[in-house]
Motif scaffolding. Sequence first.
Motif, PDB file in Angstrom:
ATOM      1  N   THR A  87       0.823  -1.203   0.000  1.00  0.00           N
ATOM      2  CA  THR A  87       0.000   0.000   0.000  1.00  0.00           C
ATOM      3  C   THR A  87       0.863   1.260   0.000  1.00  0.00           C
ATOM      4  OG1 THR A  87      -1.762  -1.158   1.175  1.00  0.00           O
ATOM      5  CG2 THR A  87      -1.816   1.255   1.244  1.00  0.00           C
ATOM      6  N   ILE A  88       1.911   1.274   0.809  1.00  0.00           N
ATOM      7  CA  ILE A  88       2.819   2.425   0.855  1.00  0.00           C
ATOM      8  C   ILE A  88       3.490   2.614  -0.505  1.00  0.00           C
ATOM      9  CG2 ILE A  88       4.935   3.337   1.880  1.00  0.00           C
ATOM     10  CD1 ILE A  88       4.071   1.874   4.485  1.00  0.00           C
ATOM     11  N   LEU A  89       3.962   1.522  -1.092  1.00  0.00           N
ATOM     12  CA  LEU A  89       4.620   1.608  -2.401  1.00  0.00           C
ATOM     13  C   LEU A  89       3.652   2.071  -3.482  1.00  0.00           C
ATOM     14  CD1 LEU A  89       6.858  -1.570  -2.202  1.00  0.00           C
ATOM     15  CD2 LEU A  89       7.612   0.812  -2.105  1.00  0.00           C
ATOM     16  N   SER A  90       2.410   1.625  -3.414  1.00  0.00           N
ATOM     17  CA  SER A  90       1.398   2.067  -4.392  1.00  0.00           C
ATOM     18  C   SER A  90       1.136   3.563  -4.285  1.00  0.00           C
ATOM     19  CB  SER A  90       0.092   1.312  -4.181  1.00  0.00           C
ATOM     20  OG  SER A  90       0.251  -0.046  -4.478  1.00  0.00           O
ATOM     21  N   SER A  91       1.102   4.076  -3.061  1.00  0.00           N
ATOM     22  CA  SER A  91       0.876   5.511  -2.887  1.00  0.00           C
ATOM     23  C   SER A  91       2.044   6.313  -3.461  1.00  0.00           C
ATOM     24  CB  SER A  91       0.665   5.861  -1.413  1.00  0.00           C
ATOM     25  OG  SER A  91       1.863   5.766  -0.683  1.00  0.00           O
TER      26      SER A  91
END
Length: 93
Positions: A73-77
């Motif tokens: 999720t962090i990488l997607s953001s």
Amino acid sequence: MNTYLVTIYGKGGHGAEPHEAIDTTVIASEFVRKTTKYKNIEIISVKSGDAFNVISGKAEIVLETDDLERLKTILSSLQVYYGKQTRFEIIDM
């Protein structure tokens, strides 16, 4: 907790033309900043670039976590913010 290697790919370039590059050192530092609020993500090492006056196109982060979904999720953001030219790879060590 499992150990992962997160590789961030951007677009390297020359220091005289930073507007044409996507600096993975900046993205890696933003990733580290975002993970500091989670106790289950522990950064072990960060490596990005090894040449003078060159903007790195690749960064590697070794970390430990038991929450792979939060990591994704962090990488997607970050990908939403830095664009589709940026990509991420997660390898279970």
